[in-house]
Design an enzyme around this catalytic site. Structure first.
Site, mmCIF file in Angstrom:
data_model
loop_
_atom_site.group_PDB
_atom_site.id
_atom_site.type_symbol
_atom_site.label_atom_id
_atom_site.label_comp_id
_atom_site.label_asym_id
_atom_site.label_seq_id
_atom_site.Cartn_x
_atom_site.Cartn_y
_atom_site.Cartn_z
ATOM 1 N N SER A 130 -5.062 5.210 -5.718
ATOM 2 C CA SER A 130 -5.190 6.671 -5.716
ATOM 3 C C SER A 130 -4.073 7.311 -4.910
ATOM 4 O O SER A 130 -3.547 8.376 -5.276
ATOM 5 C CB SER A 130 -6.565 7.091 -5.175
ATOM 6 N N LYS A 131 -3.672 6.674 -3.830
ATOM 7 C CA LYS A 131 -2.608 7.243 -3.001
ATOM 8 C C LYS A 131 -1.228 7.000 -3.613
ATOM 9 O O LYS A 131 -0.298 7.788 -3.410
ATOM 10 C CB LYS A 131 -2.681 6.663 -1.587
ATOM 11 N N ALA B 223 -8.300 0.070 -4.842
ATOM 12 C CA ALA B 223 -8.634 1.358 -5.455
ATOM 13 C C ALA B 223 -8.090 2.519 -4.621
ATOM 14 O O ALA B 223 -7.545 3.489 -5.169
ATOM 15 C CB ALA B 223 -10.144 1.483 -5.612
ATOM 16 N N TYR B 224 -8.238 2.424 -3.305
ATOM 17 C CA TYR B 224 -7.726 3.487 -2.429
ATOM 18 C C TYR B 224 -6.212 3.572 -2.522
ATOM 19 O O TYR B 224 -5.640 4.667 -2.672
ATOM 20 C CB TYR B 224 -8.161 3.217 -0.995
ATOM 21 N N ALA B 225 -5.531 2.423 -2.456
ATOM 22 C CA ALA B 225 -4.069 2.415 -2.529
ATOM 23 C C ALA B 225 -3.592 2.943 -3.875
ATOM 24 O O ALA B 225 -2.579 3.650 -3.957
ATOM 25 C CB ALA B 225 -3.533 1.005 -2.295
#
Length: 250
Positions: free
Chosen positions: A161-162, A157-159
């Site tokens: 978004s980035k 999820a973090y990757a």
């Protein structure tokens, strides 16, 4: 029509996430290079005040403001204040971000929404205002992560978004054709900030540090050096790029 500032001392930099480890290092480095700095923070007022004091005690020019990067009204007011205090904005560095780690099957969707709001919407809001209000000769630097290339479990999820940050940033560089404004993304690897080190046993930190050929973690100063390059006169030919600052880890 605005013109390019003639000296480093004329430049004004707006730094979001300035209460964080990387944000503080970036703000202090740009101030040391001669920029007036607008320090934007969301929840870390004490740390932002410490950064402000560190800059002004060395003779730098800075103000600290609270603003939510995902709130277009608050961010527009921050740009207004920068223009009122220092005459304009030449550099925008958007270090603000949220990271919540969990496997896809286990991630709380509320955490997904929070990362999207700060990392994607926040970056879009800041970039939109920068596109409208940066002076000629300016620079916008957004922040991604080297995790987008590492495919590490727990980071989906973090990757994601980035990855969105990289896409919008690189497209914006093309949209600003003819404006003499550079737009780039910095993608740090593991960096020895208090947030990164918190809760990690030393053996885990050592294993992470050994992943890159330099066999150490990055430091906030390493990341700030890259921002100083991209925002300064020697970085004007670097545009529309994602710069991976990770010691060769990926």
């Amino acid at each position: 029509m605005t013109t390019t500032p003639t000296t480093q001392a004329d430049r004004v930099a707006l730094v979001t996430g300035a209460s964080g480890g990387i944000g503080r290092a970036v703000a202090e480095r740009l101030a040391a290079d001669g920029d007036a700095v607008v320090l934007l923070y969301s929840g870390g007022r004490q740390r932002a005040d410490e950064t402000l004091a560190a800059i002004t005690e060395r003779g730098g020019r800075a103000i600290a403001l609270r603003a939510d990067v995902a709130d277009e009204t608050e961010m527009a007011a921050a740009f207004d204040r920068a223009e009122q205090e220092f005459g304009g904005v030449d550099v925008v560095v958007n270090t603000a971000g949220v990271m919540v780690l969990a496997p896809v099957a286990e991630l709380d969707l509320a955490d997904l929404d929070r990362m999207h709001r700060v990392n994607i919407r926040g970056t879009f809001v800041v970039s939109q205002l920068a596109a409208r209000r940066l002076r000629s000769g300016g620079a916008l630097i957004n922040f991604s992560t080297s995790v987008t290339r590492l495919q590490q479990p727990g980071y989906a999820a973090y990757a994601a978004s980035k990855g969105a940050v990289e896409a919008m940033t690189l497209i914006l560089a093309r949209e600003l054709r003819g404006r003499d404004i550079t737009v780039n993304t910095v993608a740090p690897g593991p960096t020895a900030t208090p947030l990164f080190l918190e809760g990690k046993p030393q053996d885990l930190v050592d294993r992470i540090a050994d992943l890159n050929p330099m066999q150490r973690l990055g430091t906030p100063a390493d990341i700030a050096d890259s921002v100083a390059f991209l925002s300064g006169p020697t970085g004007r030919w670097t545009n529309g790029q994602t710069l991976y600052v990770n010691g060769g880890a990926a």
